[in-house]
Write an enzyme that holds these catalytic residues in place. Structure first.
Site, short mmCIF file in Angstrom:
data_model
loop_
_atom_site.label_atom_id
_atom_site.label_comp_id
_atom_site.label_asym_id
_atom_site.label_seq_id
_atom_site.Cartn_x
_atom_site.Cartn_y
_atom_site.Cartn_z
N HIS A 51 -4.42 -17.16 -4.85
CA HIS A 51 -5.28 -16.34 -3.98
C HIS A 51 -6.56 -17.07 -3.55
CE1 HIS A 51 -6.94 -16.13 -7.94
NE2 HIS A 51 -8.04 -15.59 -7.48
N ASP A 52 -6.82 -18.26 -4.10
CA ASP A 52 -8.01 -19.03 -3.72
C ASP A 52 -7.68 -20.25 -2.85
OD1 ASP A 52 -9.70 -17.42 -5.28
OD2 ASP A 52 -9.34 -18.64 -7.07
N ASP A 87 -10.11 -16.31 -16.02
CA ASP A 87 -10.90 -16.74 -14.87
C ASP A 87 -12.00 -17.72 -15.28
OD1 ASP A 87 -11.38 -16.16 -12.00
OD2 ASP A 87 -13.34 -15.50 -12.71
N ASP A 140 0.85 -1.19 0.00
CA ASP A 140 0.00 0.00 0.00
C ASP A 140 0.89 1.25 0.00
OD1 ASP A 140 -1.92 1.93 0.44
OD2 ASP A 140 -2.03 1.54 2.60
N ASP A 146 -4.07 3.90 2.85
CA ASP A 146 -5.50 3.61 3.08
C ASP A 146 -5.73 2.16 3.49
OD1 ASP A 146 -5.11 2.25 0.72
OD2 ASP A 146 -6.69 3.25 -0.40
N GLU A 149 -8.19 -20.84 -16.32
CA GLU A 149 -8.52 -21.46 -15.03
C GLU A 149 -9.67 -22.43 -15.29
OE1 GLU A 149 -9.84 -20.34 -10.49
OE2 GLU A 149 -10.86 -19.45 -12.18
N ASP A 160 -5.59 -10.38 -15.67
CA ASP A 160 -6.68 -11.31 -15.38
C ASP A 160 -7.86 -10.98 -16.29
OD1 ASP A 160 -8.21 -13.24 -13.79
OD2 ASP A 160 -6.78 -12.78 -12.20
N ASP A 170 -1.91 -1.15 -3.72
CA ASP A 170 -2.22 -0.39 -4.94
C ASP A 170 -1.09 -0.51 -5.96
OD1 ASP A 170 -0.28 1.46 -3.92
OD2 ASP A 170 -1.86 2.31 -2.66
C1 GLC Z 1 -11.97 -17.66 -9.81
C2 GLC Z 1 -11.12 -16.69 -9.04
C3 GLC Z 1 -11.75 -16.45 -7.72
C4 GLC Z 1 -13.11 -15.83 -7.95
C5 GLC Z 1 -13.95 -16.69 -8.89
C6 GLC Z 1 -15.11 -15.90 -9.43
O1 GLC Z 1 -12.03 -18.91 -9.23
O2 GLC Z 1 -9.82 -17.17 -8.95
O3 GLC Z 1 -10.97 -15.66 -6.87
O4 GLC Z 1 -13.78 -15.70 -6.73
O5 GLC Z 1 -13.24 -17.13 -10.01
O6 GLC Z 1 -14.65 -14.91 -10.31
#
Ligand code: GLC
Length: 583
Positions: free
Chosen positions: A321-322, A204, A27, A31, A251, A104, A35
């Site tokens: 991140h998931d 995605d 950051d 805030d 993905e 993304d 960023d």
């Molecule tokens: C993918 C992303 C995830 C998101 C989902 C809906 O799995 O990696 O973070 O919540 O799609 O977009």
């Protein structure tokens, strides 16, 4: 020198990609939310680590219901992250250092605040059919599909007087890909980003864009790898991507090896993120996680290695991140945190495929405690907690009853701020972070890791450097001892030409041996495996310079033996270099 043909050679096979979750990276303005300027400020750190590309999670305009995966404008940057000038600066700073930028692409759904959805719910002209609308009684959804985030996948829109489909949150309506106007609008937006000089897309849930006609009752079989998905992905590649030397990674939850071969081999994506090796430890439900079994894990990864060897390519990842932090899930994040983080990194950098490093992985960052429901931020986890507590059929009565599940598998584990230093909030922000910092930041942080030659960070630099060898990128994979309960061992093999390109070539070999256990174990080379001529290239503990046919490994010990590189670096000069045309 190398036996890798020019046709086979491509930059994204040789690259290591670093994933940045911008909200939690750095950051710059206090805030509490990461960023783009914060990220620009740390580009030298990524360069120093040695990665070749950055995949940036969504930074587009968004109400942030799902941390940016709910996009309200594909062509602008969310206020909290900065503006287009900041984004251009990031692109330029990366390109100046020969690093690529992967964006993304979230086109299974938009935000319900996107202009397309607003116009669609008002049935304005061509927008009327941009989403999946079904008329019917407000009491009864069109079918029994469940949202990935829990609850029905349909919501009733009072304004239009119809149901709309959302495979994720109700604020994420699914786009109607059967409509050619939708597809053209998406391709247009992709070209717009390519014109701005990006180097790839991470797509995605791209295997969810086609839904079964008539929306039959049932589950994922009706919307994962659906009936027209290959037609759409193939069309997207033809229309937008065919002439670009960019990295595309789809993905694809629930995709089999055969599905992946089609996405890659036929449709033309570079690779997919498959999910088998990050879901096999779930029982029926994602939240019922078991301890992962090594034999099963090896079997899955080996199947993908061999399954995509001929006409495909693997992505290599253990966290993002998931997913929870890999060292907490597959390693030992307590006594052997450093060694097991290094061992897992060895795996993802020495299998055949493109490694993806998730921010903080290179420090051995771990899962975090979430003591109360108020500590959670992720919409998926919050839905699960509330639904489970409210459901009279479960034994859970309060957060305390579901805490273990959330801490084991919840997505917030990956989203705690990047740990830069031992200063307040781990040096992530001067303000209040949007999600708490993992309390272990005083020990696990970039500042300390850089000072300590034995840190995970320095080991990762060595791992990334290893990929200068064609053998490590392109060599054939073979699993040894599939049924061994604690050893993950394999070879990589590459035939190389003679020096003059004509005389008889040689075989380069790698032997990778990993002990996935708190107890020592012994490795014995199988009779058909040659160890002569191999030399130690990397290990996370003291190890002899040559392997011998049998050796003991301590807890979480990792060793990489290779045919020595006698090419004087000429190997590296053959590599697929970035060209301005790629940009
Ligand atoms: C993918 C992303 C995830 C998101 C989902 C809906 O799995 O990696 O973070 O919540 O799609 O977009």
């Amino acid at each position: 020198m190398s036996g890798v043909s020019e046709a086979e050679r491509v930059w994204w096979k040789e690259a290591v990609v670093y994933q940045v979750y911008p909200k939690s990276f750095r950051d710059s303005d206090g805030d509490g939310v990461g960023d783009l300027r914060g990220l620009v400020d740390r580009v030298d750190y990524l360069d120093d680590l040695g990665v070749d590309a950055v995949w940036l999670n969504p930074v587009y305009d968004s109400p942030q219901v799902d941390n940016g995966y709910d996009i309200s404008d594909y062509r602008s940057i969310a206020d909290g992250y900065g503006d287009m000038a900041d984004w251009e600066r990031l692109r330029d700073e990366l390109h100046d250092r020969d690093m690529r930028l992967i964006m993304d692409l979230v086109v299974n759904h938009t935000s319900d605040q996107h202009e397309w959805f607003q116009r669609s719910r008002r049935e304005e002209g061509e927008y009327a059919d941009y989403y999946h609308w079904v008329e019917g009684s407000p009491e009864e959804p069109p079918n029994d599909w469940q949202s990935v985030f829990g609850g029905p996948a349909w919501s009733y829109d009072e304004e239009r007087g119809a149901w709309y489909l959302h495979l994720f949150d109700e604020a994420q309506p699914d786009l109607n890909w059967t409509n050619p106007d939708v597809r053209e609008a998406v391709y247009d937006m992709m070209r717009w980003w390519l014109d701005r000089g990006i180097d790839g897309f991470r797509m995605d849930v791209i295997n969810m864009i086609s839904k079964a006609e008539g929306y039959p009752d049932g589950g994922g079989e009706h919307f994962m790898n659906g009936p027209r998905v290959h037609e759409y992905v193939g069309e997207m590649v033809d229309e937008v991507l065919a002439d670009e030397e960019i990295l595309t990674v789809g993905e694809t939850p629930g995709a089999s090896v055969a599905d992946a071969r089609r996405y890659v081999g036929e449709d033309g994506l570079s690779m997919v993120f498959q999910f088998e090796h990050v879901t096999f430890d779930h029982d029926e439900h994602k939240w019922d996680a078991r301890d992962p079994d090594l034999v099963e894990f090896k079997q899955i990864l080996a199947k993908w290695q061999t399954g995509l060897a001929e006409d495909g390519w693997n992505s290599l990842y253990l966290n993002n991140h998931d997913q929870p932090r890999m060292v907490s899930r597959f390693g030992n994040d307590d006594e052997y945190r450093r060694k097991s983080a290094e061992l897992l990194g060895t795996l993802t950098h020495t299998l055949c495929g493109t490694p993806f490093v998730y921010q903080g992985e290179e420090l051995g960052m771990t899962n975090a405690p979430f003591e109360t429901r108020e500590d959670l931020r992720d919409v998926e986890a919050l839905n699960y907690v509330d639904a489970t507590i409210e459901d009279p059929d479960t034994a859970a009565e309060s957060y305390a009853d579901v805490r273990d599940a959330v801490e084991a598998i919840g997505r917030d584990n990956a989203r705690t701020p990047m740990q830069w230093s031992g200063d307040e909030h781990a040096g992530f922000t001067d303000g209040e972070p949007w999600i708490d910092v993992n309390p272990n930041y005083t020990e696990v942080n970039v500042e300390r890791a850089r000072e300590d030659p034995d840190s995970v960070f320095h080991y990762y630099r060595d791992l990334i450097a290893l990929r200068d060898r064609d053998l490590v990128v392109y060599g054939d994979f073979e699993l040894l001892y599939p049924d061994h309960p604690s050893l993950f061992a394999y070879t990589r093999t590459l035939e190389v030409d003679g020096d003059d390109g004509e005389s008889e070539g040689a075989t380069e070999r790698a032997l990778v041996v990993l002990n996935f256990d708190d107890e020592p174990t012994t490795f014995e080379a199988p009779a058909d495996v040659t160890v002569d001529g191999l030399e130690l290239a990397l290990a996370n503990d003291d190890a002899p310079a040559v392997p011998g046919r049998s050796f003991e490994l301590g807890p979480w010990e990792a060793r990489v033996y290779l045919t020595p590189d006698d090419s004087d670096g000429s190997d590296a000069t053959d590599r697929a270099e970035p060209t301005s045309a790629d940009r």
